[in-house]
Design a protein around this motif. Sequence first.
Motif, PDB file in Angstrom:
ATOM      1  N   ALA A  15       0.855  -1.182   0.000  1.00  0.00           N
ATOM      2  CA  ALA A  15       0.000   0.000   0.000  1.00  0.00           C
ATOM      3  C   ALA A  15       0.895   1.237   0.000  1.00  0.00           C
ATOM      4  N   HIS A  16       0.282   2.396  -0.213  1.00  0.00           N
ATOM      5  CA  HIS A  16       1.029   3.650  -0.283  1.00  0.00           C
ATOM      6  C   HIS A  16       0.333   4.733   0.528  1.00  0.00           C
ATOM      7  N   VAL A  17       1.122   5.628   1.114  1.00  0.00           N
ATOM      8  CA  VAL A  17       0.606   6.894   1.611  1.00  0.00           C
ATOM      9  C   VAL A  17       1.200   7.998   0.741  1.00  0.00           C
ATOM     10  N   ILE A  18       0.419   9.055   0.537  1.00  0.00           N
ATOM     11  CA  ILE A  18       0.805  10.088  -0.418  1.00  0.00           C
ATOM     12  C   ILE A  18       0.562  11.457   0.215  1.00  0.00           C
ATOM     13  N   GLY A  19       1.600  12.285   0.208  1.00  0.00           N
ATOM     14  CA  GLY A  19       1.487  13.626   0.745  1.00  0.00           C
ATOM     15  C   GLY A  19       1.302  14.669  -0.340  1.00  0.00           C
ATOM     16  N   ALA A  20       1.203  15.921   0.087  1.00  0.00           N
ATOM     17  CA  ALA A  20       0.930  17.003  -0.861  1.00  0.00           C
ATOM     18  C   ALA A  20       2.160  17.381  -1.670  1.00  0.00           C
ATOM     19  N   SER A  21       3.338  17.272  -1.075  1.00  0.00           N
ATOM     20  CA  SER A  21       4.569  17.683  -1.741  1.00  0.00           C
ATOM     21  C   SER A  21       5.152  16.500  -2.507  1.00  0.00           C
ATOM     22  N   MET A  22       5.086  16.578  -3.839  1.00  0.00           N
ATOM     23  CA  MET A  22       5.549  15.478  -4.679  1.00  0.00           C
ATOM     24  C   MET A  22       6.735  15.910  -5.526  1.00  0.00           C
ATOM     25  N   VAL A  53       4.777   1.008   0.966  1.00  0.00           N
ATOM     26  CA  VAL A  53       5.834   1.001  -0.037  1.00  0.00           C
ATOM     27  C   VAL A  53       6.000   2.414  -0.575  1.00  0.00           C
ATOM     28  N   GLN A  54       7.232   2.907  -0.588  1.00  0.00           N
ATOM     29  CA  GLN A  54       7.489   4.244  -1.100  1.00  0.00           C
ATOM     30  C   GLN A  54       6.985   4.372  -2.538  1.00  0.00           C
ATOM     31  N   ILE A  55       6.143   5.380  -2.765  1.00  0.00           N
ATOM     32  CA  ILE A  55       5.536   5.575  -4.072  1.00  0.00           C
ATOM     33  C   ILE A  55       6.423   6.463  -4.938  1.00  0.00           C
ATOM     34  N   SER A  56       6.399   6.249  -6.240  1.00  0.00           N
ATOM     35  CA  SER A  56       7.335   6.927  -7.141  1.00  0.00           C
ATOM     36  C   SER A  56       7.191   8.442  -7.114  1.00  0.00           C
ATOM     37  N   VAL A  57       5.990   8.952  -6.851  1.00  0.00           N
ATOM     38  CA  VAL A  57       5.784  10.407  -6.929  1.00  0.00           C
ATOM     39  C   VAL A  57       6.515  11.155  -5.817  1.00  0.00           C
ATOM     40  N   HIS A  58       6.981  10.436  -4.802  1.00  0.00           N
ATOM     41  CA  HIS A  58       7.795  11.065  -3.755  1.00  0.00           C
ATOM     42  C   HIS A  58       9.290  10.808  -3.957  1.00  0.00           C
ATOM     43  N   GLY A  59       9.650  10.150  -5.039  1.00  0.00           N
ATOM     44  CA  GLY A  59      11.066   9.949  -5.333  1.00  0.00           C
ATOM     45  C   GLY A  59      11.787   9.284  -4.177  1.00  0.00           C
ATOM     46  N   ARG A  77       5.108  -1.681   8.562  1.00  0.00           N
ATOM     47  CA  ARG A  77       6.502  -1.716   8.141  1.00  0.00           C
ATOM     48  C   ARG A  77       6.617  -0.912   6.846  1.00  0.00           C
ATOM     49  N   GLY A  78       7.858  -0.571   6.467  1.00  0.00           N
ATOM     50  CA  GLY A  78       8.056   0.265   5.296  1.00  0.00           C
ATOM     51  C   GLY A  78       9.087  -0.285   4.337  1.00  0.00           C
ATOM     52  N   ILE A  79       8.912   0.054   3.065  1.00  0.00           N
ATOM     53  CA  ILE A  79       9.874  -0.232   2.002  1.00  0.00           C
ATOM     54  C   ILE A  79      10.272   1.107   1.399  1.00  0.00           C
ATOM     55  N   ALA A 217       4.389 -21.843  -2.327  1.00  0.00           N
ATOM     56  CA  ALA A 217       3.342 -21.143  -1.572  1.00  0.00           C
ATOM     57  C   ALA A 217       3.911 -20.400  -0.369  1.00  0.00           C
ATOM     58  N   ASP A 218       5.067 -20.852   0.130  1.00  0.00           N
ATOM     59  CA  ASP A 218       5.658 -20.227   1.312  1.00  0.00           C
ATOM     60  C   ASP A 218       6.418 -18.946   0.992  1.00  0.00           C
ATOM     61  N   ARG A 219       6.471 -18.558  -0.300  1.00  0.00           N
ATOM     62  CA  ARG A 219       7.154 -17.327  -0.674  1.00  0.00           C
ATOM     63  C   ARG A 219       6.201 -16.360  -1.372  1.00  0.00           C
ATOM     64  N   LEU A 220       4.933 -16.399  -1.008  1.00  0.00           N
ATOM     65  CA  LEU A 220       3.934 -15.494  -1.569  1.00  0.00           C
ATOM     66  C   LEU A 220       3.340 -14.637  -0.460  1.00  0.00           C
ATOM     67  N   VAL A 221       3.099 -13.371  -0.769  1.00  0.00           N
ATOM     68  CA  VAL A 221       2.384 -12.475   0.136  1.00  0.00           C
ATOM     69  C   VAL A 221       1.287 -11.776  -0.662  1.00  0.00           C
ATOM     70  N   TRP A 222       0.280 -11.276   0.044  1.00  0.00           N
ATOM     71  CA  TRP A 222      -0.855 -10.613  -0.606  1.00  0.00           C
ATOM     72  C   TRP A 222      -0.822  -9.121  -0.306  1.00  0.00           C
ATOM     73  N   GLY A 223      -1.196  -8.309  -1.301  1.00  0.00           N
ATOM     74  CA  GLY A 223      -1.274  -6.868  -1.098  1.00  0.00           C
ATOM     75  C   GLY A 223      -2.487  -6.267  -1.774  1.00  0.00           C
ATOM     76  N   SER A 224      -3.058  -5.247  -1.143  1.00  0.00           N
ATOM     77  CA  SER A 224      -4.243  -4.568  -1.697  1.00  0.00           C
ATOM     78  C   SER A 224      -3.892  -3.592  -2.804  1.00  0.00           C
ATOM     79  N   ASP A 225      -2.674  -3.041  -2.754  1.00  0.00           N
ATOM     80  CA  ASP A 225      -2.243  -1.969  -3.661  1.00  0.00           C
ATOM     81  C   ASP A 225      -3.038  -0.687  -3.432  1.00  0.00           C
ATOM     82  N   TRP A 226      -3.601  -0.532  -2.237  1.00  0.00           N
ATOM     83  CA  TRP A 226      -4.318   0.693  -1.862  1.00  0.00           C
ATOM     84  C   TRP A 226      -3.377   1.890  -1.950  1.00  0.00           C
ATOM     85  N   PRO A 227      -3.783   3.061  -2.430  1.00  0.00           N
ATOM     86  CA  PRO A 227      -5.114   3.478  -2.886  1.00  0.00           C
ATOM     87  C   PRO A 227      -5.304   3.350  -4.397  1.00  0.00           C
TER      88      PRO A 227
END
Length: 273
Positions: A15-22, A53-59, A77-79, A217-227
Amino acid sequence: MPADPTPPGACDAHAHVIGASMSAARSYTPPEATVESYLAMLDAHRIARGVLVQISVHGTDNRVMTDAVSAHSDRLRGIAVVHADAPDAELARLASSGVVGLRLNTAFGGGPSLDDLERLAARCRELDWHLELLLDHRALPELAPRLERLPVPFVLDHLGHVPVSAGIAHPAAQAMLSLLRGAHCWVKLSGAYRVSATGPPHRDTIPIVRALVDARADRLVWGSDWPHTAHAGPTPRVGALLDLLREQVPDAAQRDAILVDNAARLYRFGEGG
């Protein structure tokens, strides 16, 4: 809400969080997405944990992500995204905030390129982190030998970004399956709507996911990809994506392991939070 409740300790691994300053160099401009909204989504779906996960728009400015993770270290946790020559002090600061890996995104940019793959892996090895990759699937067969030699775990985002229409026999799909059977590869069962050719509920992704489950199967994880940024189609519903996972992985024990145990191991939940 999904038809079935999520198991205790379930994790949304993407998932991602996104701020105003991109970043001025961003390739698109998404709306803001706060950690409060993200946590509300997790609560609504009874998901205990999340990975931002760090989103590309924040470099390489990771502050929006790390502020969110450090404020909720029991749950998130963060990437991060950094340049390969980032100072050790910066990496130490990221680690203290709850970062457990680095991302290399060639699909949308915002950070290092594949030229830095081995250097980024070396930085990850120093910190016992993993490397996350969002790639053009067409590059995967040629890139596979380099990935096999990496000294750290690496994660392929969004089902390897392999279009379902290409079929399991496509060289990129076969490369992903071969890598998954190897020493260090993981795959995220995320972004089904990005690779589907049929639209919701994206059941055409079932064969490739089942092939991945059969491989490791032991090396798979699930993600929503929100937002759900940079997507032109209907906005996916997280509950529907969890329902899809139930069809993709009908074995309840395997599904619970993907949602809980695998994610806890990869993202080191239980260590300092």
